[in-house]
Design a protein around this motif. Structure first.
Motif, PDB file in Angstrom:
ATOM      1  N   CYS A 312      12.636  47.627 -34.560  1.00  0.00           N
ATOM      2  CA  CYS A 312      12.424  48.243 -35.784  1.00  0.00           C
ATOM      3  C   CYS A 312      10.785  47.617 -36.304  1.00  0.00           C
ATOM      4  O   CYS A 312      10.059  48.610 -36.700  1.00  0.00           O
ATOM      5  CB  CYS A 312      13.144  47.456 -36.930  1.00  0.00           C
ATOM      6  SG  CYS A 312      12.866  48.037 -38.647  1.00  0.00           S
ATOM      7  N   ASP A 313      10.210  46.433 -35.627  1.00  0.00           N
ATOM      8  CA  ASP A 313       9.074  46.001 -36.037  1.00  0.00           C
ATOM      9  C   ASP A 313       8.526  45.046 -34.968  1.00  0.00           C
ATOM     10  O   ASP A 313       8.516  43.797 -35.251  1.00  0.00           O
ATOM     11  CB  ASP A 313       8.987  45.543 -37.454  1.00  0.00           C
ATOM     12  CG  ASP A 313       7.341  45.442 -37.966  1.00  0.00           C
ATOM     13  OD1 ASP A 313       6.661  45.572 -36.952  1.00  0.00           O
ATOM     14  OD2 ASP A 313       7.093  45.010 -39.069  1.00  0.00           O
ATOM     15  N   PRO A 314       8.315  45.447 -33.871  1.00  0.00           N
ATOM     16  CA  PRO A 314       8.151  44.226 -32.576  1.00  0.00           C
ATOM     17  C   PRO A 314       6.672  43.603 -32.972  1.00  0.00           C
ATOM     18  O   PRO A 314       6.547  42.291 -32.542  1.00  0.00           O
ATOM     19  CB  PRO A 314       7.892  45.209 -31.542  1.00  0.00           C
ATOM     20  CG  PRO A 314       7.540  46.440 -31.822  1.00  0.00           C
ATOM     21  CD  PRO A 314       8.469  46.785 -33.209  1.00  0.00           C
ATOM     22  N   VAL A 315       5.735  44.225 -33.688  1.00  0.00           N
ATOM     23  CA  VAL A 315       4.566  43.368 -33.979  1.00  0.00           C
ATOM     24  C   VAL A 315       4.839  42.339 -35.020  1.00  0.00           C
ATOM     25  O   VAL A 315       4.492  41.015 -34.778  1.00  0.00           O
ATOM     26  CB  VAL A 315       3.421  44.340 -34.738  1.00  0.00           C
ATOM     27  CG1 VAL A 315       2.277  43.778 -35.076  1.00  0.00           C
ATOM     28  CG2 VAL A 315       3.242  45.209 -33.636  1.00  0.00           C
ATOM     29  N   SER A 316       5.437  42.712 -36.142  1.00  0.00           N
ATOM     30  CA  SER A 316       5.936  41.590 -37.188  1.00  0.00           C
ATOM     31  C   SER A 316       6.752  40.422 -36.631  1.00  0.00           C
ATOM     32  O   SER A 316       6.933  39.227 -37.008  1.00  0.00           O
ATOM     33  CB  SER A 316       6.404  42.303 -38.354  1.00  0.00           C
ATOM     34  OG  SER A 316       5.372  42.980 -39.076  1.00  0.00           O
ATOM     35  N   ALA A 466       7.357  51.953 -35.502  1.00  0.00           N
ATOM     36  CA  ALA A 466       8.116  51.597 -34.512  1.00  0.00           C
ATOM     37  C   ALA A 466       8.632  52.598 -33.504  1.00  0.00           C
ATOM     38  O   ALA A 466       8.852  52.392 -32.326  1.00  0.00           O
ATOM     39  CB  ALA A 466       9.514  51.247 -35.173  1.00  0.00           C
ATOM     40  N   THR A 467       8.216  53.971 -34.058  1.00  0.00           N
ATOM     41  CA  THR A 467       8.395  55.248 -32.831  1.00  0.00           C
ATOM     42  C   THR A 467       7.446  55.123 -31.834  1.00  0.00           C
ATOM     43  O   THR A 467       7.614  55.548 -30.839  1.00  0.00           O
ATOM     44  CB  THR A 467       8.426  56.356 -33.979  1.00  0.00           C
ATOM     45  OG1 THR A 467       9.429  56.336 -35.045  1.00  0.00           O
ATOM     46  CG2 THR A 467       8.400  57.632 -33.221  1.00  0.00           C
ATOM     47  N   GLU A 468       6.104  54.842 -32.478  1.00  0.00           N
ATOM     48  CA  GLU A 468       5.049  54.776 -31.459  1.00  0.00           C
ATOM     49  C   GLU A 468       5.110  53.797 -30.549  1.00  0.00           C
ATOM     50  O   GLU A 468       5.112  53.883 -29.543  1.00  0.00           O
ATOM     51  CB  GLU A 468       3.610  54.616 -32.177  1.00  0.00           C
ATOM     52  CG  GLU A 468       3.492  55.981 -33.019  1.00  0.00           C
ATOM     53  CD  GLU A 468       2.358  55.586 -33.910  1.00  0.00           C
ATOM     54  OE1 GLU A 468       1.643  54.448 -33.827  1.00  0.00           O
ATOM     55  OE2 GLU A 468       2.054  56.542 -34.777  1.00  0.00           O
ATOM     56  N   ALA A 469       5.687  52.550 -31.152  1.00  0.00           N
ATOM     57  CA  ALA A 469       5.839  51.312 -30.223  1.00  0.00           C
ATOM     58  C   ALA A 469       6.877  51.664 -29.162  1.00  0.00           C
ATOM     59  O   ALA A 469       6.838  50.939 -27.914  1.00  0.00           O
ATOM     60  CB  ALA A 469       6.094  50.131 -30.975  1.00  0.00           C
ATOM     61  N   GLY A 470       8.127  52.369 -29.399  1.00  0.00           N
ATOM     62  CA  GLY A 470       9.107  52.733 -28.408  1.00  0.00           C
ATOM     63  C   GLY A 470       8.719  53.719 -27.618  1.00  0.00           C
ATOM     64  O   GLY A 470       9.447  54.080 -26.904  1.00  0.00           O
ATOM     65  N   GLY A 471       7.476  54.531 -27.631  1.00  0.00           N
ATOM     66  CA  GLY A 471       6.976  55.520 -26.748  1.00  0.00           C
ATOM     67  C   GLY A 471       7.819  56.784 -27.250  1.00  0.00           C
ATOM     68  O   GLY A 471       8.021  57.612 -26.476  1.00  0.00           O
ATOM     69  N   LEU A 472       8.238  56.809 -28.415  1.00  0.00           N
ATOM     70  CA  LEU A 472       8.945  58.180 -28.923  1.00  0.00           C
ATOM     71  C   LEU A 472       8.220  59.196 -29.744  1.00  0.00           C
ATOM     72  O   LEU A 472       7.016  58.662 -29.868  1.00  0.00           O
ATOM     73  CB  LEU A 472      10.370  57.933 -29.739  1.00  0.00           C
ATOM     74  CG  LEU A 472      11.378  56.569 -29.220  1.00  0.00           C
ATOM     75  CD1 LEU A 472      12.197  56.238 -30.260  1.00  0.00           C
ATOM     76  CD2 LEU A 472      11.846  57.283 -28.154  1.00  0.00           C
ATOM     77  N   THR A 473       8.740  60.493 -29.814  1.00  0.00           N
ATOM     78  CA  THR A 473       7.765  61.326 -30.360  1.00  0.00           C
ATOM     79  C   THR A 473       8.494  61.654 -31.870  1.00  0.00           C
ATOM     80  O   THR A 473       7.702  62.098 -32.552  1.00  0.00           O
ATOM     81  CB  THR A 473       8.004  62.758 -29.563  1.00  0.00           C
ATOM     82  OG1 THR A 473       9.257  63.034 -29.503  1.00  0.00           O
ATOM     83  CG2 THR A 473       7.198  62.351 -28.100  1.00  0.00           C
ATOM     84  N   GLU A 474       9.609  61.413 -31.984  1.00  0.00           N
ATOM     85  CA  GLU A 474      10.301  61.727 -33.514  1.00  0.00           C
ATOM     86  C   GLU A 474      10.304  60.395 -34.021  1.00  0.00           C
ATOM     87  O   GLU A 474      10.933  59.715 -33.381  1.00  0.00           O
ATOM     88  CB  GLU A 474      11.586  62.588 -33.154  1.00  0.00           C
ATOM     89  CG  GLU A 474      12.092  63.214 -34.556  1.00  0.00           C
ATOM     90  CD  GLU A 474      13.338  63.980 -34.225  1.00  0.00           C
ATOM     91  OE1 GLU A 474      13.473  64.960 -34.647  1.00  0.00           O
ATOM     92  OE2 GLU A 474      14.222  63.362 -33.879  1.00  0.00           O
ATOM     93  N   SER A 475      10.119  60.456 -35.306  1.00  0.00           N
ATOM     94  CA  SER A 475      10.117  59.284 -36.235  1.00  0.00           C
ATOM     95  C   SER A 475      11.704  58.933 -36.079  1.00  0.00           C
ATOM     96  O   SER A 475      12.477  59.601 -36.271  1.00  0.00           O
ATOM     97  CB  SER A 475       9.672  59.678 -37.577  1.00  0.00           C
ATOM     98  OG  SER A 475      10.041  58.325 -38.485  1.00  0.00           O
ATOM     99  N   LEU A 476      11.818  57.415 -36.075  1.00  0.00           N
ATOM    100  CA  LEU A 476      13.018  56.955 -36.077  1.00  0.00           C
ATOM    101  C   LEU A 476      13.832  57.051 -37.362  1.00  0.00           C
ATOM    102  O   LEU A 476      14.950  57.043 -37.564  1.00  0.00           O
ATOM    103  CB  LEU A 476      12.920  55.332 -35.905  1.00  0.00           C
ATOM    104  CG  LEU A 476      12.625  55.006 -34.558  1.00  0.00           C
ATOM    105  CD1 LEU A 476      12.301  53.538 -34.282  1.00  0.00           C
ATOM    106  CD2 LEU A 476      13.744  55.312 -33.823  1.00  0.00           C
ATOM    107  N   ALA A 477      12.966  57.311 -38.448  1.00  0.00           N
ATOM    108  CA  ALA A 477      13.633  57.649 -39.799  1.00  0.00           C
ATOM    109  C   ALA A 477      14.082  58.947 -39.866  1.00  0.00           C
ATOM    110  O   ALA A 477      14.919  59.184 -40.827  1.00  0.00           O
ATOM    111  CB  ALA A 477      12.495  57.518 -40.793  1.00  0.00           C
TER     112      ALA A 477
END
Length: 538
Positions: A312-316, A466-477
């Motif tokens: 969900c938020d690997p940076v935080s 989180a989508t970008e961090a996971g290497g995905l193209t479609e928003s997790l939302a």
């Protein structure tokens, strides 16, 4: 009317000739009694304390020998006598006081070693009403307060931890106590009786269901002096009040450096959140940063839940607190230690997991023995200038609420499961709170904003991150549900969620503009559920 002082200066050193010992907690008693006896101090004692000292072969007088009056009423009346209190309260340099002592045969008491009936322990242990009342000490607090008031002449010791300091002080001062030492003991003694009375009054208010007593008292015992508070220029201490609710205050620290002020605050928030998830039903993990969740998830295993929460938020999550609702196992521990973490808190930890965590010497590992009950009551206090705000714990649980579908489309079963999950989490997010969730995991969290629409936008932005961090193209939302801790005053917050891709919403309802918000949801094919309960968290 105030009592006038005679302004008789307190002596620095007071020779210890007689000590009164009356203790419930007998740890260290015999060692202390032996040391006082060796120093030539006459020992006077009561009941079980006198018996324990005598059985150790140490000379001791029973208090009834000096009062000339036996213990009566099952020991309720034994030290409430002028000979005892006169010996504690007499101002030895006052001629009138000396004359009264001589006239009535009252001997001075120079040291009082007293600790109280275990009221807090009996209450915490679930004692019945009669047992709790019987463990309200009367004579003990009276002697403690009398001795502390007369600290000019009497050294009052209420904590077995101070026995060694007492005997060392006597040794260093040829059998006498210095004034500063007696002052410090008196300050501690009054704090002890204040905390004791606070526990008693708090119990009565709880037992009698008195919501707002005229006088409200809080007390606690120092657990740790901290290096600093929220910031390095602030002083701080951690006090415990005897409440046995599983959490950071009752946890056993298996390893790691001392907890900081912020660690305690954040760890409490993390464990309270994860306590919302029944360990018998699912594994759950919460990752907290600055008292707000940055990732929460359920899973088949703790490892699965942790990885979903982290996504969900690997940076935080870097430098955060990880709370688990089950025993920490090796598989989960191996994943958690890959990210810099300040604290792990769980009901327990396997030996293998503890060994894995031990490789990170500064990482604190706390085990609590259980989870906090989210339905339990209790009081919470917050200080403000000149006073305290006191309220009952927010113990509303989504499973107990009467959820009302208010839109044309009802949530699917999968959406409803996610809605319940998201609302559990929103309860523990600072207001204004917006939580996006999908497949029993948070995918975006917006916290602590002045505007609910801003929280919606931040949560959507977090989902994109989180989508970008996971290497995905479609928003997790996309295809998620959204929870709001309070009603949407306007449709704009809802529309922000729709724009992010949410398909269902859970919120308390209750706005004057509910009809407009529901209409907007219907226009976009969104399912909406009202809970009727708000979860503001400031």
């Amino acid at each position: 009317m105030a009592v006038a002082s005679k302004n008789i200066p307190a002596p620095d050193l007071v020779k210890a000739r007689r000590a009164l010992l009356s203790v419930s907690d007998k740890s260290g008693l015999i060692e202390l009694a032996r040391a006082l006896d060796a120093a030539g101090v006459e020992l006077v004692s009561t009941g079980g304390t006198a018996k324990a000292i005598a059985q150790a072969g140490i000379a001791v007088k029973d208090v009834s020998d000096i009062t000339g009056f036996p213990e009566i009423m099952d020991g309720r009346v034994k030290t409430l006598h002028p000979t005892v209190h006169g010996g504690l309260l007499a101002i030895r340099d006052d001629a009138e006081h000396r004359e009264a002592m001589e006239t009535h045969g009252i001997g001075a008491i120079d040291i009082a070693v007293i600790n109280l009936y275990p009221f807090e322990e009996v209450r915490a242990g679930g004692g019945d009403y009669a047992s709790i009342v019987e463990n309200i000490d009367i004579g003990g607090p009276a002697m403690v307060r009398a001795s502390a008031k007369n600290h000019a002449y009497v050294a009052i010791v209420t904590d077995p931890a101070d026995y060694a300091c007492l005997t060392e002080t006597l040794s260093q001062n040829d059998g006498a106590t210095p004034y500063r030492f007696r002052q410090e003991l008196a300050a501690k003694a009054y704090a002890r009786t204040a905390a004791y009375d606070a526990a008693i009054s708090g119990w009565f208010a709880e037992a009698l269901d008195i919501e707002a007593p005229t006088w409200r008292a809080f007390g606690g015992r120092l657990e740790n002096v901290m290096r600093y508070g929220e910031n390095p220029h602030q002083k701080a201490g951690f006090y415990v009040n005897g409440d046995r609710r599983p959490g950071v205050a009752t946890a056993r620290q298996l390893q790691g450096k001392q907890l900081s002020y912020n660690n305690v605050n954040d760890t409490d928030a993390a464990f309270e959140l994860v306590g919302e998830f029944d360990a018998g039903r699912t594994a759950a993990v919460a990752i907290i940063k600055h008292a707000n969740p940055c990732g929460v998830a359920e899973g088949a295993t703790l490892k699965d839940a942790y990885l979903k929460a982290l996504a969900c938020d690997p940076v935080s999550a870097f430098g955060g607190i990880v709370a688990l609702n089950r025993l920490l196992d090796a598989e989960a521990a191996e994943e958690i230690v890959k990210t810099f973490t300040e604290v792990i808190i769980a009901p327990d930890a396997s030996p293998e997991a503890a060994e894995i965590v031990a490789a990170k010497k500064n990482l604190r590992l706390l085990v609590t023995g259980g989870l906090p009950d989210p339905r339990a009551g209790g009081m919470m206090a917050k200080s403000v200038a000149g006073g305290l705000l006191v309220q009952s714990r927010d113990n509303a649980v989504v499973d107990d609420l009467d959820l009302k579908v208010v839109t044309k489309r009802a949530p699917t079963d999968a959406e409803m499961a996610d809605l319940r999950f998201a609302f559990r989490v929103a309860k523990h997010v600072k207001s204004n709170a917006i939580v996006y969730a999908k497949k029993l995991a948070t995918v975006g969290i917006g916290a602590g904003q002045m505007s609910r629409v801003d929280s919606s936008r931040i949560a959507a932005r977090k989902a994109l991150d989180a989508t970008e961090a996971g290497g995905l193209t479609e928003s997790l939302a996309k295809g998620s549900v959204v929870a709001s801790d309070a009603f949407f005053p306007f449709a704009d917050g809802l529309l922000a969620a729709v724009e992010a891709g949410a398909t269902a919403v859970i919120q308390p309802g209750g706005s004057m503009r509910d009809d407009g918000v529901v209409k907007a949801a219907d226009e976009h094919g969104i399912a909406m559920v009202f809970t009727g309960v708000r979860h503001f968290r400031h």
